[in-house]
Scaffold this active site. Structure first.
Site, mmCIF file in Angstrom:
data_model
loop_
_atom_site.group_PDB
_atom_site.id
_atom_site.type_symbol
_atom_site.label_atom_id
_atom_site.label_comp_id
_atom_site.label_asym_id
_atom_site.label_seq_id
_atom_site.Cartn_x
_atom_site.Cartn_y
_atom_site.Cartn_z
ATOM 1 N N SER A 13 -48.017 39.241 5.875
ATOM 2 C CA SER A 13 -47.229 39.799 6.974
ATOM 3 C C SER A 13 -46.020 40.548 6.434
ATOM 4 C CB SER A 13 -46.814 38.688 7.929
ATOM 5 O OG SER A 13 -46.081 37.720 7.231
ATOM 6 N N ASN B 83 -43.663 42.838 12.765
ATOM 7 C CA ASN B 83 -42.763 41.723 12.429
ATOM 8 C C ASN B 83 -41.325 42.178 12.209
ATOM 9 O OD1 ASN B 83 -44.685 39.840 12.728
ATOM 10 N ND2 ASN B 83 -44.992 39.405 10.570
ATOM 11 N N GLU C 40 -52.536 46.106 11.383
ATOM 12 C CA GLU C 40 -51.685 47.050 10.652
ATOM 13 C C GLU C 40 -52.341 47.312 9.298
ATOM 14 O OE1 GLU C 40 -47.169 46.033 12.168
ATOM 15 O OE2 GLU C 40 -48.001 44.709 10.643
ATOM 16 N N HIS D 267 -53.049 43.602 8.277
ATOM 17 C CA HIS D 267 -52.283 42.509 8.881
ATOM 18 C C HIS D 267 -52.754 42.275 10.319
ATOM 19 C CE1 HIS D 267 -48.245 40.844 10.468
ATOM 20 N NE2 HIS D 267 -49.011 39.873 10.032
HETATM 21 N N1 CAA Z 1 -57.627 31.518 19.319
HETATM 22 C C1 CAA Z 1 -58.677 32.237 19.752
HETATM 23 N N2 CAA Z 1 -58.818 32.658 21.029
HETATM 24 C C2 CAA Z 1 -57.861 32.288 21.906
HETATM 25 C C3 CAA Z 1 -56.737 31.532 21.528
HETATM 26 C C4 CAA Z 1 -56.646 31.126 20.171
HETATM 27 N N3 CAA Z 1 -55.606 30.417 19.702
HETATM 28 N N4 CAA Z 1 -55.966 31.323 22.614
HETATM 29 C C5 CAA Z 1 -56.591 31.929 23.639
HETATM 30 N N5 CAA Z 1 -57.729 32.509 23.209
HETATM 31 C C6 CAA Z 1 -58.693 33.264 24.018
HETATM 32 C C7 CAA Z 1 -59.278 32.379 25.087
HETATM 33 O O1 CAA Z 1 -60.443 31.732 24.611
HETATM 34 C C8 CAA Z 1 -59.581 33.370 26.190
HETATM 35 O O2 CAA Z 1 -60.855 33.979 25.976
HETATM 36 P P1 CAA Z 1 -61.937 34.076 27.171
HETATM 37 O O3 CAA Z 1 -61.281 34.945 28.213
HETATM 38 O O4 CAA Z 1 -63.136 34.690 26.500
HETATM 39 O O5 CAA Z 1 -62.169 32.685 27.637
HETATM 40 C C9 CAA Z 1 -58.520 34.460 26.042
HETATM 41 O O6 CAA Z 1 -57.995 34.293 24.718
HETATM 42 C C10 CAA Z 1 -57.398 34.303 27.043
HETATM 43 O O7 CAA Z 1 -56.985 32.968 26.972
HETATM 44 P P2 CAA Z 1 -56.080 32.270 28.102
HETATM 45 O O8 CAA Z 1 -56.508 32.743 29.464
HETATM 46 O O9 CAA Z 1 -56.035 30.819 27.829
HETATM 47 O O10 CAA Z 1 -54.659 32.770 27.691
HETATM 48 P P3 CAA Z 1 -53.615 33.775 28.244
HETATM 49 O O11 CAA Z 1 -54.113 34.783 29.193
HETATM 50 O O12 CAA Z 1 -52.477 32.909 28.636
HETATM 51 O O13 CAA Z 1 -53.254 34.571 26.898
HETATM 52 C C11 CAA Z 1 -52.415 34.896 24.714
HETATM 53 C C12 CAA Z 1 -53.017 33.900 25.700
HETATM 54 C C13 CAA Z 1 -53.406 36.025 24.445
HETATM 55 C C14 CAA Z 1 -52.133 34.147 23.434
HETATM 56 C C15 CAA Z 1 -51.100 35.525 25.342
HETATM 57 O O14 CAA Z 1 -50.227 34.503 25.758
HETATM 58 C C16 CAA Z 1 -50.344 36.411 24.382
HETATM 59 O O15 CAA Z 1 -50.687 37.573 24.197
HETATM 60 N N6 CAA Z 1 -49.268 35.873 23.745
HETATM 61 C C17 CAA Z 1 -48.488 36.591 22.748
HETATM 62 C C18 CAA Z 1 -49.161 36.488 21.396
HETATM 63 C C19 CAA Z 1 -48.426 37.248 20.327
HETATM 64 O O16 CAA Z 1 -47.386 37.875 20.537
HETATM 65 N N7 CAA Z 1 -48.958 37.176 19.100
HETATM 66 C C20 CAA Z 1 -48.334 37.772 17.932
HETATM 67 C C21 CAA Z 1 -47.593 36.719 17.180
HETATM 68 S S1 CAA Z 1 -46.731 37.355 15.779
HETATM 69 C C22 CAA Z 1 -47.891 37.390 14.553
HETATM 70 O O17 CAA Z 1 -48.989 36.915 14.671
HETATM 71 C C23 CAA Z 1 -47.455 38.052 13.282
HETATM 72 C C24 CAA Z 1 -47.058 37.162 12.191
HETATM 73 O O18 CAA Z 1 -47.322 37.514 11.035
HETATM 74 C C25 CAA Z 1 -46.192 35.975 12.409
#
Ligand code: CAA
Length: 281
Positions: A117, A188, A150, A138
């Site tokens: 990252s 990030n 990315e 990434h």
């Molecule tokens: N792993 C795999 N799939 C997942 C999952 C997980 N941990 N969590 C949810 N899903 C899937 C579910 O299975 C579901 O799929 P289906 O529709 O096929 O059943 C789908 O995602 C939607 O799930 P939910 O309805 O339970 O969830 P939601 O609508 O509340 O969305 C979310 C969940 C997509 C995580 C949403 O809350 C979101 O976009 N959050 C922000 C995430 C974000 O910002 N990520 C970046 C983090 S920073 C990073 O990663 C960089 C780094 O280097 C630190």
């Protein structure tokens, strides 16, 4: 069709292997720590069981995808892969060791990419005898859901390698952006200081739920910044912020002491059951 391999079976590695398999690629997930592989497998099965129960996946699709993922504790099982994705902890000495070993185990012509990252791709590439075949891709957590990848070229990355990785990213359903080889790349560099600032607000007396509600309703974020800290892991968040600070040596990237204290106390977010919020494990 290219064969893929993922090194590291943590949250990111397991999710990247799942992403490849869901897109139809054969993938081997390699981790020398066997319990990490068992957990990765169990996590995917649990997730798929929920999808089957919800009706968004059939039992047949579940089995087909699971069959495309092999798990192995041996680096020699990278041999078949055309594209190898490294997703081990964010420490340069570990990454270099893995790149050295992957370079030895991989077939000639295979491309080795890092899911770092923010660490230097050129430095990892220099640990191999194929720096032209190394670059960064990434992913974001959760990897199967987040649409972005990315792409980061090191100083020696060839155009051919870049095109291979770009096409692979598209084939596994990701939209790509090109990023400079600078700490934090694009997302990030912007997202993590925002989460860090949210932790400072808590230090200054705000309730976590108020900070999260404010950003969900005032900025339309799907999750509040502190919920997101718990979701990705407080340790990951602190390491990323520290990487920005060490990379730029600018006080605007100083990690919030609250995050340091949480990590010392073992409060790592959802995965430990306690972060800014409490979770039933
Ligand atoms: N792993 C795999 N799939 C997942 C999952 C997980 N941990 N969590 C949810 N899903 C899937 C579910 O299975 C579901 O799929 P289906 O529709 O096929 O059943 C789908 O995602 C939607 O799930 P939910 O309805 O339970 O969830 P939601 O609508 O509340 O969305 C979310 C969940 C997509 C995580 C949403 O809350 C979101 O976009 N959050 C922000 C995430 C974000 O910002 N990520 C970046 C983090 S920073 C990073 O990663 C960089 C780094 O280097 C630190």
């Amino acid at each position: 069709m290219l064969k893929a391999a993922v090194i590291g079976a943590g949250l990111m590695g397991g999710g990247i292997a799942q992403t490849c398999a869901q897109a139809g690629f054969e993938v081997v997930n390699v981790d020398t720590y066997e319990p990490a592989l068992s957990k990765a497998r169990a996590d995917i099965e649990n997730l798929f069981n929920k999808k089957v129960a919800k009706g968004t996946m059939t039992e047949g699709q579940k089995q087909e995808i699971l069959e495309r993922i092999r798990y192995s504790t041996e680096m020699k099982d990278l041999r078949e892969a055309d594209i190898i994705i490294e997703a081990v902890p964010e420490r340069m000495e570990i990454k270099k060791e893995i790149f050295r070993a992957a370079d030895e185990a991989a077939k000639e012509g295979a491309v080795i990419v890092s899911n770092t990252s923010g660490l230097s791709i050129s430095e990892m590439a220099a640990a191999t005898k194929r720096p032209d075949k190394v670059m960064g891709i990434h992913f974001f957590y959760p990897a199967p859901v987040m649409k972005l990848a990315e792409l980061i070229r090191g100083i020696a990355t060839s155009e051919e390698t870049y095109q291979t990785v770009r096409e692979f990213a598209a084939a596994i359903g990701k939209e790509v952006v090109d990023c400079p080889e600078l700490p934090g790349f694009i997302v990030n560099r912007i997202l993590v200081p925002m989460m860090n600032e949210a932790a400072f607000l808590v230090m200054e007396g705000c309730r976590p739920e108020d900070v999260d509600t404010a950003m969900k309703l005032g900025a339309n974020h799907p999750m509040g910044p502190l919920e997101l800290c718990d979701f990705v892991g407080i340790d990951v968040m602190l390491a990323t912020m520290t990487g920005l600070y060490n990379g730029f040596r600018d006080s605007k990237y100083r990690p919030c002491p609250i995050l340091e204290n949480m990590v010392k106390a073992g409060h790592l977010g959802r995965k430990s059951g306690q972060g800014f919020y409490s979770y039933n494990k």
